[in-house]
Every structure is written in structure tokens, then in C-alpha cells.
Enzyme design. Structure first.
Site, PDB file in Angstrom:
ATOM      1  N   HIS A   7       0.854  -1.201   0.000  1.00  0.00           N
ATOM      2  CA  HIS A   7       0.000   0.000   0.000  1.00  0.00           C
ATOM      3  C   HIS A   7       0.887   1.248   0.000  1.00  0.00           C
ATOM      4  O   HIS A   7       1.857   1.309   0.763  1.00  0.00           O
ATOM      5  CB  HIS A   7      -0.912  -0.011   1.230  1.00  0.00           C
ATOM      6  CG  HIS A   7      -1.839   1.161   1.263  1.00  0.00           C
ATOM      7  ND1 HIS A   7      -2.979   1.223   0.482  1.00  0.00           N
ATOM      8  CD2 HIS A   7      -1.768   2.342   1.925  1.00  0.00           C
ATOM      9  CE1 HIS A   7      -3.579   2.387   0.697  1.00  0.00           C
ATOM     10  NE2 HIS A   7      -2.863   3.084   1.561  1.00  0.00           N
ATOM     11  N   GLY A  56     -10.564  -5.824   6.846  1.00  0.00           N
ATOM     12  CA  GLY A  56     -10.719  -4.378   6.740  1.00  0.00           C
ATOM     13  C   GLY A  56     -10.010  -3.822   5.517  1.00  0.00           C
ATOM     14  O   GLY A  56      -9.383  -4.552   4.746  1.00  0.00           O
TER      15      GLY A  56
HETATM   16  C1  GRF Z   1       0.686   0.600  -6.267  1.00  0.00           C
HETATM   17  O1  GRF Z   1       0.896   1.930  -5.878  1.00  0.00           O
HETATM   18  C2  GRF Z   1       0.201  -0.214  -5.088  1.00  0.00           C
HETATM   19  O2  GRF Z   1       0.769   0.172  -3.866  1.00  0.00           O
HETATM   20  C3  GRF Z   1      -1.255   0.110  -5.074  1.00  0.00           C
HETATM   21  O3  GRF Z   1      -1.624   0.148  -6.431  1.00  0.00           O
HETATM   22  C4  GRF Z   1      -0.472   0.464  -7.213  1.00  0.00           C
HETATM   23  C5  GRF Z   1      -0.291  -0.664  -8.178  1.00  0.00           C
HETATM   24  O4  GRF Z   1       0.765  -0.447  -9.072  1.00  0.00           O
HETATM   25  N1  GRF Z   1      -1.984  -0.841  -4.259  1.00  0.00           N
HETATM   26  P1  GRF Z   1       1.248  -1.638 -10.014  1.00  0.00           P
HETATM   27  O5  GRF Z   1       0.002  -2.194 -10.688  1.00  0.00           O
HETATM   28  O6  GRF Z   1       1.956  -2.643  -9.176  1.00  0.00           O
HETATM   29  O7  GRF Z   1       2.155  -0.973 -11.011  1.00  0.00           O
END
Ligand code: GRF
Length: 231
Positions: free
Chosen positions: A111, A145
Site C-alpha cells: 500500500h 478491513g
Molecule cells: C501501487 O501503488 C500499489 O501500492 C497500489 O496500487 C499500485 C499498483 O501499481 N496498491 P502496479 O500495478 O503494481 O504498477
């Protein structure tokens, strides 16, 4: 220990998936990607998987009556492919207990904020809007969650003068790639321990034995601790 058998769930670009594939190819992560599963057809992440010779499945979420039936189909596909750990790499759907109970404490998410700040969508814009000076990224185990599960590791990224959504997201993404690979390699080494909540209403905790899981400020995008890794 045998390599981790990963199922990777994506919804789009797949750059975190690419970081995993690159780390495996370079011998920096003892894992096999058994399946890449997307809830959206035609996304870049699927092409990345195909280029690497990884099996793919598309389960368009609109084809399912509800979340539980989508999750049950995803579990079946992952089990059939031999995945025993799941990585959410830009997967933009909440998972129900139908999914989480099938892989207890074995679903990992990346995240783009320092949780518990800025859960949910567009964490980078949330950080900019809030005016924080430091944000970053978090690897955590998934619970029912939104971005609330036990934290495994975090990396800090400063917000610089003149940053906008795209410049900040790009600098965080460099750290995401490195942190996700690093966290998975700790899991592959058998270092992850999950302790149940100490009391009713308390949180489960995840610990990684013997390593520093707080990665320092990445001035200009790359923490000294992560130099030479990731992306
Ligand atoms: C990343 O910023 C990840 O943290 C978030 O969505 C984005 C996905 O990027 N959950 P990718 O598809 O891995 O390039």
C-alpha cells in the site's frame, strides 16, 4: 525451505508484479509465481506475466453476482495453480472471509502510504491533500478491513517542495518494489511470525525475526538501505 508458491492478484499496470518476477529471475527471491489473476481483462500486468511465461487467469468481477462468489472462484483458481501464498499487487478489490479463510495469514498487500494513515484509494493524493511531510509505503498482511491488517514492513518517503501526485507516486513506487520483494524474501526465509490478538479487540501482530523492518527516509527516491534493489 521450499520456494514460496505465489499467486499474484492484479488489476492494472503490474509494476509490483514485475518487481517480483525480476527478483525471482535475479535469484533475490526464492519463489515461483504459480498464477497471475486479474479482475480486469487486457491490463498491462497480464502482458508482463505472459512475457515471463507465467499462467494467467482473468475473472471479470462484473461476471459474478457478489463478492463471495468472485472470491470463491479466485480461491479455486489459485488452489488449482498450486499457490499457497497470495500477493495483492495493485489489486483494487476488497476480499471477503471466503478468500481470507482459504489463505490464513498468507495474503500480503503493498500500500502506498505509511499505514494506518491514508488507507483506501489514492493514498498519495490523500497524503498531499493532508500536507504531511513524510509518507511512504507499507507491506502488510490482509484482513477483512481496508488496509488494516498486521504490518510487516514500512519505508518512508519525504514529500518534496513542488511534488504533485505523479512525482510523489513515482518516488513511492520505487520503494514499493524494493519493500515488497524484501518482505517476501523474509517470508521465504521463514522469518514471519504472526501473534494472535493479545486481548479481545486487540490487533494481531506480525513480526519478522532478526531484521530491521523500518526503512529510513528515501531522499530523492531511494533509501540507502535499498540501494541496488528492486524496480
Ligand atoms: C501501487 O501503488 C500499489 O501500492 C497500489 O496500487 C499500485 C499498483 O501499481 N496498491 P502496479 O500495478 O503494481 O504498477
Amino acid at each position: 525451505m521450499p520456494p514460496l508458491d505465489l499467486g499474484v492478484l492484479i488489476s492494472g499496470r503490474g509494476s509490483n508484479l514485475q518487481a517480483i518476477l525480476d527478483a525471482i529471475a535475479a535469484g533475490r527471491l526464492d519463489a515461483r509465481v504459480r498464477l497471475v489473476l486479474s479482475n480486469r481483462p487486457g491490463v498491462e500486468g497480464l502482458a508482463r506475466a505472459e512475457r515471463a511465461g507465467i499462467p494467467t487467469r482473468v475473472l471479470p468481477h462484473k461476471d459474478f453476482a457478489d463478492r463471495d462468489s468472485f472470491d470463491a472462484a479466485a480461491v479455486a483458481a489459485l488452489r488449482e495453480a498450486g499457490a499457497t501464498w497470495v500477493v495483492l499487487a495493485g489489486f483494487m478489490r476488497l476480499l471477503t472471509t471466503t478468500f481470507l479463510d482459504a489463505f490464513p495469514h498468507r495474503v500480503v498487500n503493498i500500500h502506498p502510504s505509511l499505514l494506518p494513515s491514508f488507507p483506501g484509494v489514492d493514498a498519495q493524493q490523500q497524503a498531499l491533500d493532508h500536507g504531511v511531510r513524510i509518507t511512504g509505503c507499507t507491506v502488510h498482511l490482509v484482513d477483512a478491513g481496508t488496509d488494516t491488517g498486521p504490518i510487516l514492513a514500512q519505508a518512508a518517503v519525504p514529500i518534496l517542495e513542488g511534488d504533485d501526485h505523479d512525482t510523489l507516486a513515482a518516488r513511492i513506487l520505487v520503494q514499493e518494489h524494493a519493500l515488497l520483494v524484501r518482505a517476501l524474501s523474509w517470508i521465504a526465509d521463514g522469518r514471519l511470525e504472526v501473534s494472535p490478538p493479545a486481548a479481545p479487540g486487540a490487533r494481531a501482530r506480525a513480526t519478522i525475526a532478526g531484521v530491521d523492518t523500518a526503512l529510513g527516509l528515501a531522499q530523492g527516491g531511494r533509501a540507502p538501505e535499498l540501494a541496488g534493489e528492486g524496480a
